[in-house]
Design a protein around this motif. Structure first.
Motif, PDB file in Angstrom:
ATOM      1  N   ASN A  85       0.577  -0.923  -0.385  1.00 44.73           N
ATOM      2  CA  ASN A  85       0.193   0.229  -0.473  1.00 44.73           C
ATOM      3  C   ASN A  85       1.061   1.018   0.159  1.00 44.73           C
ATOM      4  O   ASN A  85       1.798   0.902   0.465  1.00 44.73           O
ATOM      5  CB  ASN A  85      -1.390  -0.011   1.017  1.00 44.73           C
ATOM      6  N   HIS A  86       0.547   2.074  -0.458  1.00 42.16           N
ATOM      7  CA  HIS A  86       0.826   4.150  -0.820  1.00 42.16           C
ATOM      8  C   HIS A  86       2.158   3.609   1.171  1.00 42.16           C
ATOM      9  O   HIS A  86       2.559   4.668   0.684  1.00 42.16           O
ATOM     10  CB  HIS A  86       0.339   5.025  -0.893  1.00 42.16           C
ATOM     11  N   SER A  87       1.313   3.786   2.044  1.00 40.15           N
ATOM     12  CA  SER A  87       1.679   4.378   3.070  1.00 40.15           C
ATOM     13  C   SER A  87       3.034   3.720   3.358  1.00 40.15           C
ATOM     14  O   SER A  87       4.385   3.643   3.866  1.00 40.15           O
ATOM     15  CB  SER A  87       1.155   4.244   4.374  1.00 40.15           C
ATOM     16  N   VAL A  88       3.090   1.953   2.757  1.00 40.85           N
ATOM     17  CA  VAL A  88       4.293   0.816   3.271  1.00 40.85           C
ATOM     18  C   VAL A  88       5.334   1.861   2.331  1.00 40.85           C
ATOM     19  O   VAL A  88       6.272   1.836   2.803  1.00 40.85           O
ATOM     20  CB  VAL A  88       4.097   0.261   3.042  1.00 40.85           C
ATOM     21  N   ARG A  89       4.916   1.862   0.447  1.00 45.01           N
ATOM     22  CA  ARG A  89       5.644   2.547  -0.063  1.00 45.01           C
ATOM     23  C   ARG A  89       6.658   3.872   0.348  1.00 45.01           C
ATOM     24  O   ARG A  89       7.916   3.840   0.289  1.00 45.01           O
ATOM     25  CB  ARG A  89       5.828   2.250  -1.263  1.00 45.01           C
ATOM     26  N   ARG A  90       5.688   4.580   0.966  1.00 42.09           N
ATOM     27  CA  ARG A  90       6.795   5.801   0.750  1.00 42.09           C
ATOM     28  C   ARG A  90       7.401   5.964   2.348  1.00 42.09           C
ATOM     29  O   ARG A  90       8.450   6.439   2.085  1.00 42.09           O
ATOM     30  CB  ARG A  90       5.108   6.514   2.029  1.00 42.09           C
ATOM     31  N   ARG A  91       7.541   5.058   3.085  1.00 42.44           N
ATOM     32  CA  ARG A  91       8.014   4.746   4.696  1.00 42.44           C
ATOM     33  C   ARG A  91       9.147   3.665   4.225  1.00 42.44           C
ATOM     34  O   ARG A  91       9.956   4.174   4.569  1.00 42.44           O
ATOM     35  CB  ARG A  91       6.914   3.596   5.677  1.00 42.44           C
ATOM     36  N   LEU A  92       8.732   2.822   3.187  1.00 39.67           N
ATOM     37  CA  LEU A  92      10.355   2.279   2.564  1.00 39.67           C
ATOM     38  C   LEU A  92      11.447   3.072   1.677  1.00 39.67           C
ATOM     39  O   LEU A  92      11.920   3.560   1.835  1.00 39.67           O
ATOM     40  CB  LEU A  92      10.125   1.444   1.310  1.00 39.67           C
ATOM     41  N   ALA A  93      10.198   4.660   0.945  1.00 43.61           N
ATOM     42  CA  ALA A  93      11.493   5.382   0.481  1.00 43.61           C
ATOM     43  C   ALA A  93      12.239   6.287   1.494  1.00 43.61           C
ATOM     44  O   ALA A  93      13.108   6.489   1.187  1.00 43.61           O
ATOM     45  CB  ALA A  93      10.690   6.019  -0.441  1.00 43.61           C
ATOM     46  N   LEU A  94      11.925   6.209   2.731  1.00 43.12           N
ATOM     47  CA  LEU A  94      11.862   7.143   3.151  1.00 43.12           C
ATOM     48  C   LEU A  94      13.523   6.525   4.125  1.00 43.12           C
ATOM     49  O   LEU A  94      14.165   7.053   4.580  1.00 43.12           O
ATOM     50  CB  LEU A  94      10.956   7.842   4.698  1.00 43.12           C
ATOM     51  N   PHE A  95      12.878   5.112   3.960  1.00 40.95           N
ATOM     52  CA  PHE A  95      14.511   4.364   4.865  1.00 40.95           C
ATOM     53  C   PHE A  95      15.680   4.610   3.432  1.00 40.95           C
ATOM     54  O   PHE A  95      16.987   4.732   3.431  1.00 40.95           O
ATOM     55  CB  PHE A  95      14.544   3.582   5.485  1.00 40.95           C
ATOM     56  N   LEU A  96      15.323   3.673   2.498  1.00 40.45           N
ATOM     57  CA  LEU A  96      15.869   4.248   1.266  1.00 40.45           C
ATOM     58  C   LEU A  96      16.770   5.313   0.164  1.00 40.45           C
ATOM     59  O   LEU A  96      17.604   4.743   0.431  1.00 40.45           O
ATOM     60  CB  LEU A  96      15.795   2.646   1.241  1.00 40.45           C
ATOM     61  N   ASN A  97      16.214   6.088   0.591  1.00 41.34           N
ATOM     62  CA  ASN A  97      16.758   7.657  -0.593  1.00 41.34           C
ATOM     63  C   ASN A  97      17.959   7.806  -0.190  1.00 41.34           C
ATOM     64  O   ASN A  97      18.219   8.527  -0.696  1.00 41.34           O
ATOM     65  CB  ASN A  97      15.388   8.123  -0.769  1.00 41.34           C
ATOM     66  N   PRO A  98      17.370   8.302   1.223  1.00 41.78           N
ATOM     67  CA  PRO A  98      18.869   8.841   1.669  1.00 41.78           C
ATOM     68  C   PRO A  98      19.662   8.538   1.023  1.00 41.78           C
ATOM     69  O   PRO A  98      20.190   6.962   1.983  1.00 41.78           O
ATOM     70  CB  PRO A  98      18.366   9.232   3.359  1.00 41.78           C
ATOM     71  N   ARG A  99      21.349   8.906   0.583  1.00 43.47           N
ATOM     72  CA  ARG A  99      22.719   8.471   0.843  1.00 43.47           C
ATOM     73  C   ARG A  99      23.277   8.225   1.536  1.00 43.47           C
ATOM     74  O   ARG A  99      23.571   9.494   2.604  1.00 43.47           O
ATOM     75  CB  ARG A  99      22.652   9.220  -0.785  1.00 43.47           C
ATOM     76  N   ALA A 100      23.402   6.943   2.285  1.00 41.89           N
ATOM     77  CA  ALA A 100      23.568   6.798   3.789  1.00 41.89           C
ATOM     78  C   ALA A 100      25.065   6.061   3.026  1.00 41.89           C
ATOM     79  O   ALA A 100      25.876   5.306   2.497  1.00 41.89           O
ATOM     80  CB  ALA A 100      23.075   6.042   3.978  1.00 41.89           C
ATOM     81  N   PRO A 101      26.434   6.572   4.219  1.00 42.41           N
ATOM     82  CA  PRO A 101      28.225   6.502   3.683  1.00 42.41           C
ATOM     83  C   PRO A 101      28.236   5.001   4.539  1.00 42.41           C
ATOM     84  O   PRO A 101      28.774   3.992   4.170  1.00 42.41           O
ATOM     85  CB  PRO A 101      28.324   7.335   4.733  1.00 42.41           C
ATOM     86  N   VAL A 102      27.012   5.102   5.535  1.00 42.33           N
ATOM     87  CA  VAL A 102      27.196   3.503   6.417  1.00 42.33           C
ATOM     88  C   VAL A 102      25.985   2.388   5.571  1.00 42.33           C
ATOM     89  O   VAL A 102      27.398   1.116   5.526  1.00 42.33           O
ATOM     90  CB  VAL A 102      27.290   3.673   8.320  1.00 42.33           C
ATOM     91  N   ALA A 103      25.053   2.711   6.216  1.00 42.79           N
ATOM     92  CA  ALA A 103      23.475   1.510   6.111  1.00 42.79           C
ATOM     93  C   ALA A 103      23.088   1.865   4.304  1.00 42.79           C
ATOM     94  O   ALA A 103      24.124   2.290   3.461  1.00 42.79           O
ATOM     95  CB  ALA A 103      22.603   1.958   6.456  1.00 42.79           C
ATOM     96  N   ALA A 104      23.098   0.183   3.537  1.00 44.13           N
ATOM     97  CA  ALA A 104      23.019  -0.002   2.527  1.00 44.13           C
ATOM     98  C   ALA A 104      21.859   1.369   1.899  1.00 44.13           C
ATOM     99  O   ALA A 104      20.911   0.574   2.898  1.00 44.13           O
ATOM    100  CB  ALA A 104      22.732  -1.393   2.353  1.00 44.13           C
ATOM    101  N   ASP A 105      21.297   1.290   0.708  1.00 47.23           N
ATOM    102  CA  ASP A 105      20.376   2.360   0.716  1.00 47.23           C
ATOM    103  C   ASP A 105      19.933   1.591  -0.430  1.00 47.23           C
ATOM    104  O   ASP A 105      19.913   0.423  -0.748  1.00 47.23           O
ATOM    105  CB  ASP A 105      20.919   4.062   0.550  1.00 47.23           C
ATOM    106  N   TRP A 106      19.193   2.845  -1.526  1.00 45.97           N
ATOM    107  CA  TRP A 106      18.286   1.990  -2.213  1.00 45.97           C
ATOM    108  C   TRP A 106      20.247   1.827  -3.377  1.00 45.97           C
ATOM    109  O   TRP A 106      19.044   1.095  -4.547  1.00 45.97           O
ATOM    110  CB  TRP A 106      17.195   3.182  -2.955  1.00 45.97           C
ATOM    111  N   THR A 107      20.266   2.288  -3.630  1.00 47.61           N
ATOM    112  CA  THR A 107      21.501   1.979  -4.821  1.00 47.61           C
ATOM    113  C   THR A 107      21.899   0.840  -4.759  1.00 47.61           C
ATOM    114  O   THR A 107      22.251  -0.287  -5.399  1.00 47.61           O
ATOM    115  CB  THR A 107      22.104   3.897  -4.951  1.00 47.61           C
ATOM    116  N   THR A 108      22.146   1.147  -3.111  1.00 48.57           N
ATOM    117  CA  THR A 108      22.435  -1.128  -3.215  1.00 48.57           C
ATOM    118  C   THR A 108      21.961  -2.278  -3.539  1.00 48.57           C
ATOM    119  O   THR A 108      21.922  -3.346  -3.618  1.00 48.57           O
ATOM    120  CB  THR A 108      23.353  -1.170  -1.370  1.00 48.57           C
ATOM    121  N   LEU A 109      20.533  -1.834  -3.059  1.00 50.50           N
ATOM    122  CA  LEU A 109      19.285  -2.718  -3.340  1.00 50.50           C
ATOM    123  C   LEU A 109      19.533  -2.890  -4.874  1.00 50.50           C
ATOM    124  O   LEU A 109      19.134  -3.559  -5.344  1.00 50.50           O
ATOM    125  CB  LEU A 109      18.296  -1.758  -3.355  1.00 50.50           C
TER     126      LEU A 109
END
Length: 277
Positions: free
Chosen positions: A5-29
């Motif tokens: 659903n839209h809220s889950v996708r939005r929440r997932l994007a909030l986690f993955l969209n920011p480019r993180a130096p340590v944690a895996a982000d959307w680019t790693t996925l």
């Protein structure tokens, strides 16, 4: 893929969209999903690269773009924070999807098996067990997937003797014995539980409660059969426990190996459950 659903996708994007130096982000996925550098750079220009990536992945490989694989990859990438935060919401979406799918299948006319089996299998799922056809034409099938911890292998070995080598002649999927090395363990596990095994036996002990692999396998199997209505999952208590029995399995009838009064019926009851159509 199950329609998150839209809220889950939005929440997932909030986690993955920011480019993180340590944690895996959307680019790693994206890299794990097989996307090339130029494709990733194209997504980078989008306002919501995670959402764009998921849409493209689903369009590119509709048969392989599953919630199960997405969860596997997040676990492999070490994003336990996402799994903890979104797990309940994703599980609820899966239940709704499966209920809708079951309803649609009950209204669908019976299909000839030859037609159904004509769909090609993903390359990574070819030759994952010792008896598989390397080309994937005749995948090895099992009566039950055995979910267990390494410390409980002696009990699993006894299970093999009682259920495979005795009169019952069942075929069990024991990961350390039957699965070939070299492929993502989470992807293989999901494939075996969902498509290759009719049932899953969960070997319960205190060690089971500490195992992330067993936790994932159990929750994945339960998501395929909400409320255990299809009797896909059978809990087996193999040792006396110091900790409480897992709450997610309390509503399912347990086969108790530790009870001296019923031990003589244990293997017969378990075999009968696995032999049900």
């Amino acid at each position: 893929m199950v329609a998150l659903n839209h809220s889950v996708r939005r929440r997932l994007a909030l986690f993955l969209n920011p480019r993180a130096p340590v944690a895996a982000d959307w680019t790693t996925l994206a890299e794990e999903l097989g996307y090339e550098y130029l494709e990733i750079k194209h997504f980078e220009a989008q306002p919501n690269p995670t959402g764009r990536l998921l849409d493209d992945w689903q369009a590119r490989s509709p048969g392989g773009a599953t919630v199960g694989r997405l969860l596997n990859l997040l676990r492999v990438l070490g994003r336990q924070d996402i799994l903890t935060d979104l797990g309940p919401s994703i599980e609820e979406d899966c239940k709704k999807y499966l209920q809708k799918k079951q309803q649609e299948e009950s209204e669908r006319p019976v299909q000839v098996p030859a037609v159904d089996s004509s769909f090609p299998r993903a390359t990574e799922m070819q030759g994952i067990t010792t008896q598989d056809d390397p080309l994937g034409h005749t995948p090895e099938l099992f009566d039950a997937f055995i979910c267990y911890c390494q410390n409980d292998i002696p009990f699993v070995q006894e299970m093999i003797q009682e259920l495979e080598q005795a009169e019952h002649k069942l075929k069990l999927c024991v990961f350390d014995r039957d699965v070939l090395p070299g492929t993502c363990v989470w992807t293989i596990t999901s494939e075996l539980i969902e498509r290759r095994c009719r049932r899953m036996v969960v070997v319960i002990s205190d060690d089971y409660l500490q195992s992330e692999e067993c936790d994932f396998q159990t929750k994945f199997a339960l998501s395929l059969s909400p409320g255990a209505r299809l009797k896909r999952l059978i809990p087996v208590k193999c040792k006396n426990m110091k900790n409480e029995f897992p709450s997610i399995l309390r509503f399912i009838t347990v086969c108790d190996y530790t009870n001296p009064a019923t031990k003589k019926w244990f293997w017969m009851r378990l075999a009968k459950s696995l032999l049900l159509p």
